[in-house]
Motif scaffolding. Structure first.
Motif, PDB file in Angstrom:
ATOM      1  N   PHE A 249      30.813  37.450  39.488  1.00 52.01           N
ATOM      2  CA  PHE A 249      32.151  37.514  40.142  1.00 52.01           C
ATOM      3  C   PHE A 249      32.354  37.860  41.554  1.00 52.01           C
ATOM      4  O   PHE A 249      33.533  37.688  42.098  1.00 52.01           O
ATOM      5  N   ARG A 250      31.281  37.976  42.115  1.00 51.03           N
ATOM      6  CA  ARG A 250      31.424  38.577  43.702  1.00 51.03           C
ATOM      7  C   ARG A 250      32.234  39.818  43.656  1.00 51.03           C
ATOM      8  O   ARG A 250      33.080  39.890  44.568  1.00 51.03           O
ATOM      9  N   SER A 251      32.235  40.872  42.780  1.00 47.18           N
ATOM     10  CA  SER A 251      33.092  41.762  42.834  1.00 47.18           C
ATOM     11  C   SER A 251      32.756  42.917  44.099  1.00 47.18           C
ATOM     12  O   SER A 251      33.644  43.697  44.467  1.00 47.18           O
ATOM     13  N   LYS A 252      31.305  42.935  44.580  1.00 46.35           N
ATOM     14  CA  LYS A 252      30.922  43.728  45.464  1.00 46.35           C
ATOM     15  C   LYS A 252      31.624  43.415  46.758  1.00 46.35           C
ATOM     16  O   LYS A 252      32.392  44.321  47.383  1.00 46.35           O
ATOM     17  N   GLU A 253      31.860  42.068  46.818  1.00 47.35           N
ATOM     18  CA  GLU A 253      32.635  41.417  48.029  1.00 47.35           C
ATOM     19  C   GLU A 253      34.063  41.856  48.113  1.00 47.35           C
ATOM     20  O   GLU A 253      34.515  42.267  49.118  1.00 47.35           O
ATOM     21  N   LEU A 254      34.646  41.761  46.856  1.00 55.56           N
ATOM     22  CA  LEU A 254      35.983  41.729  46.831  1.00 55.56           C
ATOM     23  C   LEU A 254      36.271  43.180  47.162  1.00 55.56           C
ATOM     24  O   LEU A 254      37.317  43.782  47.472  1.00 55.56           O
ATOM     25  N   ILE A 255      35.520  44.392  46.387  1.00 58.07           N
ATOM     26  CA  ILE A 255      35.935  45.586  46.490  1.00 58.07           C
ATOM     27  C   ILE A 255      35.661  46.163  47.915  1.00 58.07           C
ATOM     28  O   ILE A 255      36.466  47.003  48.303  1.00 58.07           O
ATOM     29  N   ALA A 256      34.705  45.867  48.370  1.00 57.13           N
ATOM     30  CA  ALA A 256      34.327  46.153  49.957  1.00 57.13           C
ATOM     31  C   ALA A 256      35.799  45.540  50.695  1.00 57.13           C
ATOM     32  O   ALA A 256      35.889  46.451  51.644  1.00 57.13           O
ATOM     33  N   TYR A 257      36.033  44.551  50.473  1.00 58.44           N
ATOM     34  CA  TYR A 257      37.177  44.121  51.384  1.00 58.44           C
ATOM     35  C   TYR A 257      38.529  45.205  50.985  1.00 58.44           C
ATOM     36  O   TYR A 257      39.166  45.510  52.067  1.00 58.44           O
ATOM     37  N   TYR A 258      38.601  45.180  49.887  1.00 56.67           N
ATOM     38  CA  TYR A 258      39.813  46.187  49.227  1.00 56.67           C
ATOM     39  C   TYR A 258      39.377  47.444  49.921  1.00 56.67           C
ATOM     40  O   TYR A 258      40.582  48.026  50.755  1.00 56.67           O
ATOM     41  N   TYR A 259      38.354  48.156  50.120  1.00 55.92           N
ATOM     42  CA  TYR A 259      38.293  49.458  50.643  1.00 55.92           C
ATOM     43  C   TYR A 259      38.550  49.548  52.239  1.00 55.92           C
ATOM     44  O   TYR A 259      39.128  50.291  52.750  1.00 55.92           O
ATOM     45  N   ASN A 260      37.856  48.434  52.782  1.00 57.80           N
ATOM     46  CA  ASN A 260      37.976  48.248  54.078  1.00 57.80           C
ATOM     47  C   ASN A 260      39.320  48.001  54.549  1.00 57.80           C
ATOM     48  O   ASN A 260      39.837  48.557  55.568  1.00 57.80           O
ATOM     49  N   GLN A 261      40.196  47.339  54.120  1.00 56.10           N
ATOM     50  CA  GLN A 261      41.506  47.044  54.260  1.00 56.10           C
ATOM     51  C   GLN A 261      42.190  48.388  54.199  1.00 56.10           C
ATOM     52  O   GLN A 261      43.388  48.658  54.933  1.00 56.10           O
ATOM     53  N   ALA A 262      42.165  49.021  53.201  1.00 62.06           N
ATOM     54  CA  ALA A 262      42.570  50.413  52.889  1.00 62.06           C
ATOM     55  C   ALA A 262      42.426  51.408  53.987  1.00 62.06           C
ATOM     56  O   ALA A 262      43.022  52.028  54.434  1.00 62.06           O
ATOM     57  N   ALA A 263      41.013  51.236  54.445  1.00 63.19           N
ATOM     58  CA  ALA A 263      40.710  52.113  55.488  1.00 63.19           C
ATOM     59  C   ALA A 263      41.168  51.921  56.900  1.00 63.19           C
ATOM     60  O   ALA A 263      41.697  52.907  57.366  1.00 63.19           O
ATOM     61  N   GLU A 264      41.686  50.638  57.005  1.00 64.51           N
ATOM     62  CA  GLU A 264      42.406  50.551  58.502  1.00 64.51           C
ATOM     63  C   GLU A 264      43.790  50.916  58.057  1.00 64.51           C
ATOM     64  O   GLU A 264      44.180  51.149  59.114  1.00 64.51           O
TER      65      GLU A 264
END
Length: 479
Positions: A249-264
Motif C-alpha cells: 500500500f506504500r503506507s509508510k510513504e503516506l504516513i511519513a508525508y502526513y507527519y511531515n506536513q503536520a510538523a510544518e
C-alpha cells in the motif's frame, strides 16, 4: 482555481483516460514533496523505525470520545441484514447468493446499478453546523467522517475524479463544510480513508483498477495526499488494510508525508494501526470493531474502540430498535473502555437526506447529559494501576480512572445496600470521598478487606455513577 503547479486538476474536468494517467503519475510527481519537507527539517522518514518514534498526542489521550460518521451513497438503499454493515451494500448487492443481492433484485431490479443511487443522495436536509453542535453537546472532542469508503466515492471536491460528492449527488464539499463546522465548535477534525480496499469504482473515476495494482495504489495515495493537503486532519484513520501489506500500500510513504506536513504546521496528529496487515502492531493507537467491547484487561498501548450504536456503521433502515444499545449499556461500555486506556469512537450513520436518526440523536443527547456530571472522571484521565474490580458481597462492577492524585471509581451497577466495600484499597488518612455531582463528602472506613463507603440514600439507579477519591489510595492491597 487549480494551482498552475498541478497540471492534472479536475477543472476543466478530465476524461476517464486523463484520470487514469493522473493516478499513474501521482506517485512520481508528489513524492518529491516528501523529500522537500525533510529538507526543511521535518523529522519523519518512510521507515518503521522513524514512524514508530511518533506517538499519540496528549490531546488524543485526553479526548476519550470521538464521533465516527459513515455517510455516502450507500445511505440511499440503507439496507443490510440486521447483523451486517449497510455500508457494504455496493459490494454485496452484486454478489449472487447474498441476502442483499436478493433484496436488491426484488426491490430495484437487476438493471439498477449502485451508481444509479447517487442521484438520490442529495443531502437536502444536511446542516453541518447542527451536526457539529449535536456532537459537541454529546461530549465529543473530535469528529472523524469517512472521507471515502470502499465504494471509491470521495466526500470532498477531488481534483482526480468526478465520482465525488461535489460533482454528483449533494454537489457539496461535505468534508470541507463539516471540517469548518467541527472546528468552529472547538473540536478536532479527522478524516477516515478506506480506499485501501476499493470494491466499487464506476466509470466516473477512470478505468476500473485491477485491485492492488501499482497503478491503483498510486491513484489511491494521490487522493489521500489531497485529503491531507486540503483539510489538515488531526487524525488520519486508515481502513481496508487486511488485503495487503504496508509495503504494497506504500503506507509508510503516506504516513511519513502526513507527519511531515503536520510538523510544518506545528499540528499534533495521530494515525491508527491500519497500515496494511499491521493491526495491533503499528500506529499511534490501535483499533478494532466491536471485538474490543468485552476486552478484560488493560492495554498498555493507546487504543480506540470503534463501533456503531447498533450493529451497522452506515444507516440501516432494516435494523430494529432492539439492536441499538441502551444509554446504560453505552455509558458502561464507554467507562470500561476509558479505564483500559481507550477512546471510544462512536459511530453515527445518517440518512441520505442528511438527518441523523432519532434513536442515535437520543443516545448522543443522553451521553452528553451524563458527561455533564461525570466528565471530570473521564476527560484527561489515565488508567490506574488496575482497570477493573468488584465490590464485596454484592459484586458491583467497578472501573477506575486516575487524574493526578485523584482516583475515580465508577460503579456500573445499582447498589442494593447503603454501604459498599471496594476491596484491596489502602486509604490515606486525610482522604475525601465524594459522589460526582454532589458536594457533600461521604463517610468512609478503612477495613481489613478494603474501603467501606456509605452512600447517599438517593443514589440514582442508572447509568453509571462515580466516586471521587482524593488523594488517591496508596496502592492496591493484594490477597
Amino acid at each position: 482555481m487549480c494551482p498552475e503547479s498541478v497540471p492534472f486538476c479536475k477543472r476543466p474536468r478530465p476524461s476517464s483516460l486523463s484520470v487514469f494517467v493522473i493516478g499513474l503519475l501521482a506517485g512520481l510527481i508528489l513524492l518529491p514533496s516528501l523529500a522537500a519537507a525533510q529538507e526543511k527539517g521535518a523529522p519523519y522518514e518512510a521507515t518503521y523505525s522513524s514512524l514508530e518514534a511518533h506517538t499519540a498526542p496528549t490531546w488524543f489521550h485526553d479526548a476519550k470520545l470521538g464521533i465516527f460518521i459513515h455517510w455516502g451513497v450507500y445511505a440511499v438503499p440503507a439496507w443490510a441484514p440486521p447483523a451486517e454493515y449497510a455500508e457494504w451494500y455496493p459490494e454485496r448487492y452484486d454478489e449472487p447468493g447474498t441476502r442483499t443481492y436478493r433484496y436488491h433484485n426484488k426491490t430495484y431490479g437487476n438493471d439498477v446499478e449502485y451508481e444509479d443511487f447517487v442521484s438520490q443522495f442529495r443531502a437536502q436536509r444536511w446542516d453541518p453546523e447542527r451536526w457539529a453542535k449535536l456532537f459537541k453537546d454529546a461530549g465529543a472532542r473530535y469528529v472523524i467522517p469517512v472521507a471515502e469508503h470502499h465504494d471509491g466515492f470521495p466526500m470532498w471536491d477531488s481534483r482526480y475524479t468526478d465520482w465525488d460528492a461535489a460533482d454528483k449527488g449533494p454537489q457539496r464539499d461535505i468534508i470541507g463544510e463539516l471540517a469548518e463546522a467541527v472546528r468552529a465548535e472547538d473540536m478536532r477534525f479527522g478524516a477516515s480513508y478506506h480506499a485501501m480496499l476499493n470494491y466499487y469504482t464506476p466509470k466516473y473515476s477512470g478505468p476500473h483498477p485491477a485491485y492492488m495494482s501499482d497503478d491503483y495504489v498510486r491513484y489511491m495515495n494521490t487522493k489521500a495526499r489531497e485529503l491531507i493537503d486540503e483539510y489538515h486532519p488531526s487524525v488520519l484513520w486508515l481502513d481496508g488494510d487486511w488485503m495487503g501489506t504496508p509495503e504494497q500500500f506504500r503506507s509508510k510513504e503516506l504516513i511519513a508525508y502526513y507527519y511531515n506536513q503536520a510538523a510544518e504546521r506545528d499540528q499534533a496528529v495521530a494515525v491508527n494501526d491500519r497500515w496494511g496487515k499491521s493491526r495491533g502492531a503499528r500506529g499511534d493507537f490501535y483499533t478494532q470493531e466491536y471485538q474490543y467491547d468485552t476486552i478484560n484487561r488493560l492495554i498498555g498501548h493507546k487504543w480506540e474502540n470503534t463501533r456503531g450504536m447498533g450493529e451497522s456503521f452506515g444507516y440501516n433502515a432494516n435494523e430494529p430498535r432492539s439492536n441499538y444499545m441502551s444509554l446504560d449499556a453505552l455509558v458502561d461500555l464507554f467507562v470500561d473502555n476509558v479505564s483500559k486506556n481507550a477512546n471510544l469512537l462512536l459511530n453515527v450513520g445518517p440518512k441520505a437526506d442528511g438527518t441523523i436518526p432519532a434513536v442515535q440523536r437520543e443516545l448522543l443527547t443522553g451521553l452528553g447529559e451524563w458527561l455533564d456530571v461525570h466528565g471530570e472522571g473521564i476527560y484527561g484521565t489515565r488508567p490506574w494501576v488496575e482497570a477493573t474490580g468488584t465490590t464485596l458481597r454484592d459484586s458491583l462492577r467497578v472501573r477506575f480512572t486516575q487524574k493526578e492524585d485523584t482516583v475515580y471509581a465508577f460503579l456500573l451497577d445499582t447498589p442494593s445496600r447503603s454501604t459498599i466495600t471496594i476491596p484491596r484499597l489502602q486509604p490515606k488518612t486525610e482522604m475525601t470521598v465524594r459522589l460526582l455531582g454532589r458536594s457533600a463528602p461521604l463517610e468512609w472506613t478503612a477495613t481489613e478487606k478494603g474501603l467501606r463507603i456509605t452512600l447517599p440514600s438517593d443514589v440514582p439507579e442508572r447509568p453509571a455513577h462515580a466516586l471521587k477519591i482524593a488523594p488517591a489510595p496508596w496502592r492496591m492491597m493484594r490477597d
